[in-house]
Design a protein around this motif. Structure first.
Motif: not given
Length: 219
Positions: A92-118
């Motif tokens: 997001x670029x605004x006229x009188x502000x530095x750009x804003x990199x907005x990231x929406x995230x849904x991180x995997x649940x759990x602590x197994x190898x697949x979740x940690x790899x993701x």
């Protein structure tokens, strides 16, 4: 939201009540990219939806923010190898502000190898976006499925995903907004695994947890 289709009424009510400038909805569980009913529900917003019937993220930015002055690049999609339905980003670029990199995230649940790899793939993707836009302030919002602070969990135990996430936040220069510790819980009454993280210091900015309706097991 544990299924956006069944939570449509509650989400409409939430948006009407809170009128957010930026919103992230996780676990949309919608398999198509941008169905008509989703566009109608989020009328007045520029949106990007990363579809997935098991996950899914919707990032919405108010039209007036996305169109005033400069630009809002709503589909940052590159060669990041992340599982589907985990990340949605906008520059997001605004006229009188530095750009804003907005990231929406849904991180995997759990602590197994697949979740940690993701998780590792998502971390690499976020940092690649930061490297491409070093002039931008990063705003990371969503369900982290990990604790930022040790006292964000009632049991006091640090899981592998927690330590990995904390190390990633240090590398990405992401920190929480002001909030009294121990912080308010967002998952039931036992842990704080949802967050708003930013790469800049904003005096006076703070977070507040509030529950709306019963369409999610998170606040």
């Amino acid at each position: 939201v544990r299924g956006l289709y069944k939570a449509e009424h509650d989400v409409r009510e939430l948006f009407a009540k809170t009128k957010p400038c930026i919103a992230v909805l996780t676990e949309s569980k919608v398999s198509t990219d941008s169905p008509g009913w989703l566009q109608a529900m989020l009328s007045g917003y520029h949106t990007i939806h990363t579809p997935c019937y098991k996950g899914g993220v919707v990032l919405a930015v108010k039209d007036y923010l996305a169109t005033q002055g400069h630009s809002c690049e709503m589909c940052i999609r590159d060669s990041c190898r992340t599982p589907p339905g985990r990340l949605a980003a906008a520059l997001l670029s605004l006229p009188q502000s530095c750009p804003l990199l907005i990231i929406g995230a849904y991180w995997p649940a759990g602590h197994d190898a697949e979740a940690l790899r993701d998780r590792a793939g998502m971390e690499a993707c976020v940092q690649s976006w930061q490297a491409k836009h070093p002039e931008a302030v990063t705003l990371l919002l969503g369900d982290m499925n990990a604790a930022y602070f040790a006292d964000d969990r009632d049991e006091g135990h640090a899981y592998t995903a927690d330590t990995a996430f904390q190390a990633f936040c240090q590398r990405a220069h992401l920190h929480t907004l002001a909030e009294q510790r121990p912080r308010q819980r967002t998952f039931k009454t036992i842990s704080r695994i949802d967050d708003v993280l930013i790469s800049a210091d904003i005096p006076g900015a703070s977070t507040h947890v509030q529950e709306h309706g019963g369409f999610s097991d998170h606040k």
